[in-house]
Every structure is written in C-alpha cells, then in structure tokens.
Design an enzyme around this catalytic site. Structure first.
Site, PDB file in Angstrom:
ATOM      1  N   ASP A 294       0.827  -1.199   0.000  1.00  0.00           N
ATOM      2  CA  ASP A 294       0.000   0.000   0.000  1.00  0.00           C
ATOM      3  C   ASP A 294       0.869   1.259   0.000  1.00  0.00           C
ATOM      4  OD1 ASP A 294      -2.703   1.289   0.489  1.00  0.00           O
ATOM      5  OD2 ASP A 294      -1.599   2.002   2.246  1.00  0.00           O
ATOM      6  N   GLU A 328       1.427  -0.184  -4.933  1.00  0.00           N
ATOM      7  CA  GLU A 328       0.415   0.769  -5.379  1.00  0.00           C
ATOM      8  C   GLU A 328       1.071   2.130  -5.617  1.00  0.00           C
ATOM      9  OE1 GLU A 328      -3.575   2.964  -3.565  1.00  0.00           O
ATOM     10  OE2 GLU A 328      -1.780   2.635  -2.357  1.00  0.00           O
TER      11      GLU A 328
END
Length: 678
Positions: A294, A328
C-alpha cells in the site's frame, strides 16, 4: 532519433555524442548471458480476486465487535454505515474459497489483516490500513488460527494468497502540530542533517522527540498501543504533519503524513529492518505467496532496495518459491509509475496507467491508440534483471470505484450496452498482458456510484446501508459466465498469460494484438472492437500459411501471410494458430541513440527487420569495465533507456543491441560510443 547508419548520420553523432563502432562487441559466454530472453514469474499466469474481507461474508458473528464493548465509536461495528465494520471475517472468506476457485481465479489478494485502531476521525478501520499491532490478526476478522486455516484452505485449492501490507504508516496515534513543517531535522547535538543521505544505509543520527519538525505527543494510554514495541518511539516517525497535495514536492510525499496517519521514518535502518522482520514473520508463519504494498510511492527512494531483498530472503527460508511483490503507485502516467520499478527497486506495480486507457476504451470514450501507446510504454519498466513486464491489471478498485462505474463514466453507456461494454473490459484484462485483478462483488453486478466508501458494498452480508439497497446492478450471471470463459481460455492458451505483445493494428475502435508463447512458438491473435458495429480488418500475423482455431468470436479468413477477421461489436475474437511460428536467423539490429520524447532519459532503439519473433537485449560498457545488460525487450518497438544522472558529465559509454531468435542464435549491432550526459 539519430542512427550510425550513414555517413551523414555518423558525422552528426560523432560530433555530438561520439559514434564509434564495430570493435569490442560481446562474444562467447558473455554474449549468451547478455542475450538471455525475458523471464516470466508466477504472477504472469495468475487470475486474482481482490477481497475486502470485512465486506465479503460473516462466518462468525461473535467477532463482529472485535471483542470490544460499547457504542460504535468504541467497537467500530455498525452495518448501517458504509464507514464502519460490517461483520465480514476470515471464516466467511474461507467458506467462500470454493466459489472463488469455481469462478476461475488462481489467487486472492486480501486487504490487511493486522490489528487496527478500531475507530478514528469518525470512521472505522474495516479496510485494514490503520494498523497498530502488526504481529497479530485484527479481532474483527478472527484469530491467528483463523488466518492460518484460511491460508491453508486456499493452498489446498491451489489458490495463492497475496497479503496487503503497509510500510508507509500506522494508525493516527501521535499528536503533532497542524500543517506540514519544512523544518530541518537535527540530531541529538542540535546539528542539522538531511535524512535522505542516510536512506538505505546502516547508520543514522540520534534523535530527540523535542527536536523533530513538529513536537510529537503520545498519550499515556497509547504509550504501548503499537506492536512491536519499537513502533511506540515517536522518533521512528517523520513528525512533519500532513501532506499538502496541492503544493507537494517529492520530500513532502515521502515524509508527510498520509491523511493524518503516522508516517514511518523509513530512512532509518531500524525502521526498515523492523518492517522486514514484521512482514517476514507473516511469511514464515503462514506461507503467504506475495505482498501488495500500500501507498508505495510515499516511502523514500532507497527503501525497497533494502526491504525487498530481506523479504525475499524470508520467503526463501520459509520455502515460498517465486514470492511476488507489487506496489500501489496511484498515478496514470507510465513514465512516473515506471520509475518505481526501474529506479526504486520495487519488483512490480499495479497498472494504473492501463486502467485509465482500458476503462476509456471499453466505455467507448477512446480509440485503440491509447492501448497501443500503453503497451509501448512497457519499455520504461524494463530492467537489467530481464523480468517480463507482467503487472497486475484492473478496471476498478476499492479506492477509485468499481469496474462498471468506471466504464459507465467513460462514454455514458447504460442498460444492455453498459453490460456489454463491461464484458469487453474483462476481455481486455484477460486476453492482454498482465495478471487480471477482479474486485470482489464486480462479478455479482455491483456498480456503486463512486470510490472509497461508495465502492465497498457487502457481498454475502445482508446490506443495511440505505443507499446500497437501491443502487443499480448489472447482470451478475452474465459477468460470472464471461469470467469463467476467459479463465478457461487463459488456462489452455499459455500465450495469453506470458506471451509477447505485438500490436498488429490499432485503428479507431479496433485493436488487434499478436501474443506469442516464445517457448512453444505458438501465436494467438486477439482482436477487440469497442464500437456497436462489426469491424472487418486484415492484418499480417507472425505465423504464415496456417489455419486458425477460433477460441472466441468469429472464424477468420486466412490468406497465406494475411489474416482477415471480423470482430463482433463490443466484443473480442481469439484465434490460435495451428502451426508453430517459423524461426529465422536474426537480422543485425540497427542501433540508434537520442533523447526520449517523454522523459529526460536517453533512448536506445534497435530496428530489426524480418517477421520472425526476436528478443533484443541492450548492454552498456563503461571505460575499463565489462558489458552490463541494461534491459531486454520482447516486442517492438525495441527500446531501452539510460539515465544521464548515472554518468559523469562528458563520460563516453559504449552501447550495443543484441537480437536473439527463438533458437538462441544472436546478431549484434555495431557498438556505439555515446555521451549520455553533457
């Protein structure tokens, strides 16, 4: 572009960059090593189901409140509010694994399962990105035993488990002053220093809480809230304040708090080592197969160069082969996203740039040219490691919104046409390069009206959020049937998973791509049409004088070296050649050097004649050194990129391109001498 192919070009380049050539080309074992074709990873053949665990299925209502009592502001549980826990858990997800397998998926990516700060800023941590105890499972989702049972059940079914992890931040526990502070860091003696100088190293200046850019405050009740214990040291965080996205530079992105979340000071070796130990332990304990990282763009430039090798070492120790890591980078510009692979040591990234053009094409708002350009941009991601570009691809997600909503927003289709366009979107995901990712609930026809909370509906939990009860849905049965059909195609045609990508035609709404399995030498031609009328086109595939088996769409008309096909409206065609692609001696590449049109990089481009498939490796040699591979490309245009900042001003560097055919024969270009930095 400038080529050393004529006297005029040679004179120009010799004056500007120094054009030499011919002598000193690699040979023997060195040549064979440099020319190795791209390798594929296990990710190339995966079909990934992305699950937000709290919203999938409630297998154990006793854990709905995570062992907490009181109002929703303490427990985080309120199934009537889109921003709170709804009761989904690991037992519910485990029970659903056979269904997921039946849909044709081979892997699951699940949101973080670590223990959360249940509630902050008027919302709950149902999504998993507000971790406080990184050593255990959040009680709302179950127990460590439940996670072990889930992972074991998935593996028994042949499903890989990709765990979402966060290395950039923790929950918002530390109180600091408002606004982003540019104040310099000072060590324990009061001396100013730049932490970037220490990133990736083994030492770091000592710090005192009072000398941080903002003076951090930790309440007594939270003094030992986070685990492992080192996470409770306020100097393990940047303490600069929130990122100002309106006027943010690179340092701000890397050192600021992401919407208030405590930003880890990843330039410190103790933080990098601590994060490697935390997540290495999850691999050792549960044998997970990979991580989705993330907010990967918000850690420092050196972080992944250190953290990734440690994680891979932990995976090897645990016996997990070919451990996958993809990050990401929420940006639709390939030249930006690719830097995290090419320069920052991140092995792979979610393909946000493809999402943007695929949704626009499927929605009817863009031509096929955007897709062609996106595949050409793969060259920016190529590295000396020679791993084929196979990013996870997707149409929508939990942040931006669901696939149907994204496609509907691009062209405004409604009703049956929207359904057909969504099915076309999945054709793109499954038939083109990359590992397709389908967001949970999209297969049930969920559409939603936006991103974030508006895209996180309950699937096998009775919906109690008022607005979700009246939202539009598409025909889920049709979507599920299409996903199964496409999964079957990828399973029987390996070229659709790890084949090369050669765009044969991209005109208006029609895209035709040749996918070649280099090992089996089998070609598959895939064609797409985003218009509401059939499109008849003629292309030149790589396989000549063959018949073509129709796996999807309409049968073709084959004419020797030409292939004529009619692509159905809002549909796709898949044709597999009955003969192997013929091999041929690779022509000598013509190598050129010049400025890149989109970046500040220097571009090497090799032009290779003929129709037989080849791979092209690019190598460099500095004065007194050996040949070093820069990149290897498996489809035209054959390109690699040099970063001028990696060279001294005026430094002369030798470059060469090596074409390799399917049998392993090679042909090298002339050696050029170039000056990457002036």
């Amino acid at each position: 572009m400038r080529l050393c192919a004529s006297a005029v070009a040679a004179a120009v380049l010799a004056a500007a960059a120094g054009c030499g050539g011919g002598s000193g080309a690699p040979s023997g074992e060195e040549l064979a090593r440099l020319a190795r074709p791209p390798a594929t990873t296990s990710l190339a053949s995966q079909r990934i189901y992305f699950v937000l665990t709290d919203r999938y299925a409630n297998g154990d209502p006793s854990n709905d409140r995570g062992g907490l009592t009181g109002s929703r502001e303490r427990t985080g549980f309120d199934p009537t509010d889109a921003g709170y826990y709804h009761g989904g858990d690991l037992k519910g997800l485990t029970a659903g694994l056979p269904r997921i397998k039946d849909l044709g998926f081979t892997a699951l990516w699940i949101t973080p399962v670590v223990k959360q700060k249940a509630v902050q800023t008027g919302s709950a941590a149902y999504h998993g990105y507000w971790g406080v105890d990184f050593t255990t499972v959040d009680p709302h989702l179950g127990t460590e035993r439940d996670f072990a049972a889930f992972a074991a059940a998935a593996h028994r079914l042949g499903l890989k488990v990709y765990l979402d992890v966060v290395v950039n931040h923790t929950a918002d526990v530390i109180f600091i002053g408002s606004g982003y502070s540019d104040a310099p860091y000072r060590d324990c003696t009061g001396r100013r220093f730049d932490p970037v100088r220490y990133a990736g190293g083994k030492t770091f200046p000592c710090l005192k809480a009072g000398d941080m850019p903002h003076s951090p405050l930790l309440l007594d009740e939270d003094a030992h809230l986070k685990q492992p214990e080192w996470l409770n040291d306020v100097t393990a965080y940047h303490d600069r304040g929130d990122i100002d996205f309106e006027s943010c530079d690179e340092r701000c992105y890397e050192q600021g708090d992401f919407f208030g979340l405590d930003d880890l000071f990843t330039e410190q070796p103790r933080v990098v080592n601590g994060l490697a130990e935390i997540y290495g332990d999850w691999i050792r304990r549960y044998k997970v197969d990979g991580f989705r990282v993330d907010t990967a763009r918000h850690v420092d430039r050196a972080f992944f160069h250190v953290w990734v090798p440690k994680i891979r070492a932990a995976a090897r120790e645990a016996g997990v082969r070919d451990f996958q890591i993809f990050g990401e980078i929420f940006d639709s510009d390939s030249t930006v996203v690719s830097t995290f692979v090419r320069d920052r040591g991140l092995p792979n990234v979610l393909d946000f740039p493809l999402q943007a053009v695929a949704a626009a094409y499927a929605g009817g708002d863009a031509s096929a040219l955007g897709l062609r350009h996106r595949f050409e941009d793969d060259d920016y991601y190529r590295t000396p490691a020679g791993v084929a570009v196979t990013p996870p691809t997707f149409l929508g997600n939990h942040d931006m919104g669901r696939a149907a909503m994204q496609i509907a927003a691009k062209g405004g289709a409604r009703g049956d046409e929207l359904l057909r366009r969504v099915l076309l979107g999945y054709d793109l995901l499954y038939l083109l390069r990359g590992a397709p990712v389908v967001y949970y609930g999209d297969e049930a026809g969920l559409m939603g009206v936006g991103g974030d909370k508006a895209a996180r509906q309950d699937l096998f939990i009775e919906a109690q959020v008022p607005e979700w009860k009246t939202e539009q849905r598409l025909n889920g049965a049709a979507i599920r049937a299409q996903l199964r059909r496409l999964a079957d195609l990828r399973a029987v045609l390996p070229a659709l998973s790890d084949g090369t990508t050669n765009v044969l035609l991209a005109r208006e709404g029609t895209l035709v791509v040749s996918r070649v399995d280099l090992g089996a030498r089998r070609e598959v031609v895939v064609a797409f049409n985003n218009t509401t009328s059939p499109r008849r086109v003629t292309v030149r595939p790589l396989t000549r004088n063959t018949t073509w088996a129709t796996s999807l769409g309409n049968p073709p008309v084959s004419e020797g070296t030409r292939l004529t096909l009619t692509v159905p409206p809002l549909g796709a065609t898949v044709l597999a050649a009955d003969k192997r692609v013929l091999d041929a001696e690779p022509p000598t590449p013509r190598l050129g050097f010049g400025d890149d049109d989109l970046t500040e990089l220097k571009r090497l481009r090799a032009r290779v004649g003929g129709r037989a498939p080849v791979t092209v490796a690019f190598a460099t040699r500095r004065k007194g050194g050996n040949w070093t591979r820069l990149a290897v490309d498996d489809s035209p245009p054959f390109r690699a990129f040099l970063d001028p900042r990696s060279f001294e001003r005026g430094e002369r560097v030798e470059v060469v391109a090596i074409a390799r055919n399917l049998s392993g024969s090679t042909a090298s270009s002339k050696v050029l001498t170039v000056v990457p930095r002036r």
